[in-house]
Design an enzyme around this catalytic site. Structure first.
Site, mmCIF file in Angstrom:
data_model
loop_
_atom_site.group_PDB
_atom_site.id
_atom_site.type_symbol
_atom_site.label_atom_id
_atom_site.label_comp_id
_atom_site.label_asym_id
_atom_site.label_seq_id
_atom_site.Cartn_x
_atom_site.Cartn_y
_atom_site.Cartn_z
ATOM 1 N N SER A 126 11.759 -35.187 20.852
ATOM 2 C CA SER A 126 10.844 -36.124 20.218
ATOM 3 C C SER A 126 10.894 -35.955 18.696
ATOM 4 C CB SER A 126 9.438 -35.922 20.787
ATOM 5 O OG SER A 126 8.606 -37.015 20.508
ATOM 6 N N ASP A 170 11.930 -44.352 28.143
ATOM 7 C CA ASP A 170 11.073 -43.512 27.304
ATOM 8 C C ASP A 170 10.016 -44.365 26.604
ATOM 9 O OD1 ASP A 170 10.045 -41.781 25.196
ATOM 10 O OD2 ASP A 170 11.768 -40.505 25.592
ATOM 11 N N HIS A 210 9.114 -39.413 29.045
ATOM 12 C CA HIS A 210 9.463 -39.004 27.695
ATOM 13 C C HIS A 210 10.460 -37.854 27.747
ATOM 14 C CE1 HIS A 210 9.098 -38.704 23.448
ATOM 15 N NE2 HIS A 210 8.319 -37.636 23.406
#
Length: 501
Positions: free
Chosen positions: A221, A440, A470
């Site tokens: 991320s 995602d 995610h």
């Protein structure tokens, strides 16, 4: 909703860091070794037993913790220092490659807390690497910032994050400005020195102190943005870098919000389809529930707290991060239809890091301090109002919330931001594996290709997984896991554009 990427600072420091992000300064022309040098590179870490904190119990097993000294201001590397908390578990095999450093995103996430729980997921890497993570500057045990007390956070739950009237708008923006003042009071001078560029330099200091010639790194991320910035600053020091759940480095503040609006709506579509419902009709029904909560917050069983529209959107968003939340979301929506908001509130509390006693963690505090130093853009409320039709057309559920977030997140922030977009170009670096997931919600998969393109030809290598949730690694795809493991363990670079079904 989980920004994945974003003062009056000292002008010399601001100029240095901005040059590092937006161009090639004289300092950037120096050798990599010269950029992170000095007495701190010679320090020795005193690894020992990890201790419990107020927010995290000490991990068991063979985990060790230590403290690294880093410059407060990287333009003055021999000046005042700050402490960074590190954690590691040494390689279990005889053929050790070095350290593998992890950043799990946020920004603002604690690596010291997260890595032990991630140990089983990366067990295949543990024979070869020391598994290492840290709390970045401004986070948790590394000079962590707390902008509000638990009581103040609880009071702010009534603030409408999607204001519909001038009075609600003034309250929303006033609350945002008040949050920034609390951050400044807590962080002091550190507030101007928690940028992604600062942390990338910390990474290179860690590399040297850990005794590694190259940086082997796994970023998730926001950690992908950090990895990209590191590659730009230190291309010759890039070892094996994996970037999973990739932030789009070309998007500005509004672009990030629009990307996430699209990503969360895609995930909601997948969720509704999995329940056998028509995604369009299901979206309209959830949007209608949010409208009712905007007009009248819902009671909750066993508590005097109310489920507001903002808290409901937050809870629904959390459930988009993983299919494992979907049954919980179904139960929560069913309960809300019956007039009980407690289950949606419980989901929101998980997202907001609130424990059963009413204590809140500080991840979102650090996230805001870091991202508002990174990002120089400050969209106004007037601009947000113009964005609303477009965002609501993309997602009637998430659009309004994420549009207003662009105005409120860094409103009237005490220090200026540094750049419009992070610089991640890394000509001459070793191949970097960039992993995208088509389902995602928070970092839509289009960002993977854009990151690879920005890293440069021959550097960014894209691996795509047709999955949900995610991130991709450790999420159930043997294809993804084996490809990433082959790259990290043997240096095997897959063909650019490989797709895992």
């Amino acid at each position: 909703m989980g920004r994945c990427a974003r003062w009056t600072a000292l002008m010399a420091a601001a100029a240095l860091l901005t040059a590092g992000c937006n161009g090639t300064s004289d300092e950037e022309k120096a050798s990599d070794k010269e950029k992170t040098s000095g007495p701190l590179t010679e320090q020795r870490l005193d690894w020992g037993r990890c201790r419990s904190t107020a927010d995290s119990p000490a991990p068991g097993g063979d985990w060790q913790c230590a403290t690294l000294k880093a410059p407060l201001d990287w333009s003055k590397p021999d000046g005042e220092t700050i402490d960074l908390a590190l954690i590691r578990s040494k390689a279990r095999g005889e053929k050790r490659l070095g350290s593998l450093l992890f950043n799990f995103g946020g920004p603002g996430g604690s690596g010291v807390s997260a890595l032990p729980s991630y140990g089983d997921t990366v067990a295949a890497l543990h024979d070869t690497y020391d598994l290492v993570s840290w709390d970045p500057r401004g986070v948790a045990a590394s000079e962590g910032v707390r902008c509000r007390s638990d009581k103040e956070i609880r009071a702010a739950e009534s603030v409408d994050a999607t204001p519909d009237t001038p009075t609600e708008e003034r309250t929303y923006l006033g609350d945002a400005a008040d949050f920034g003042k609390g951050c400044q009071k807590s962080a002091g001078r550190l507030m101007a020195h928690v940028s992604t560029t600062d942390t990338a330099r910390d990474l290179d200091l860690m590399r040297q102190v850990l005794g590694d010639e190259k940086l082997h790194y796994f970023g998730v991320s926001y950690g992908t943005e950090l990895g990209g910035v590191y590659a730009h600053l230190f291309p010759k020091r890039v070892g094996r870098l994996v970037l999973d759940a990739v932030v789009d480095p070309t998007a500005d503040t509004v672009g990030h919000a629009e990307n996430q609006t699209r990503g969360f709506q895609r995930a909601l579509h997948d969720y509704l389809k999995s329940t056998g419902r028509d995604p369009g009709q299901g979206t309209r029904e959830i949007a209608a529930l949010l409208d009712r909560l905007d007009a009248q917050p819902m009671g909750t069983s066993g508590s005097d707290r109310k489920l507001t529209q903002t808290l409901a959107v937050t809870g629904i968003a959390l459930a988009m991060y993983s299919e494992s939340f979907w049954p919980q979301l179904t139960a929560a929506l069913d309960a809300a239809d019956e007039g009980d908001g407690s289950k949606l509130l419980a989901l929101a509390d998980q997202y907001n890091d609130r424990d059963p006693s009413g204590h809140y963690g500080t991840t979102t505090h650090a996230q805001r301090v870091i991202s508002c130093l990174d990002d120089k853009q400050r969209p106004t409320a007037e601009k947000t109002r113009k964005l609303l039709p477009r965002f609501k057309a993309i997602s009637p559920v998430f659009g309004e919330f994420l549009a207003w977030d662009t105005a409120g997140w860094c409103h009237d922030w005490p220090v200026s931001g540094q750049h419009d977009n992070p610089e991640v170009s890394a000509p001459g670096a070793a191949p970097v594996l960039v992993v995208g997931n088509t389902g995602d919600p928070a970092t839509p998969f289009e960002g993977a290709r854009k990151m690879a393109d920005e890293l440069g030809e021959g550097v960014g290598v894209v691996l795509t997984w047709k999955g949900k949730g995610h991130g991709a690694y450790g999420s159930g795809s043997a294809c993804v896991d084996s490809t990433v493991n082959a790259y990290l363990l043997r240096g095997t670079v897959p063909q650019d554009g490989k797709v895992c079904p």
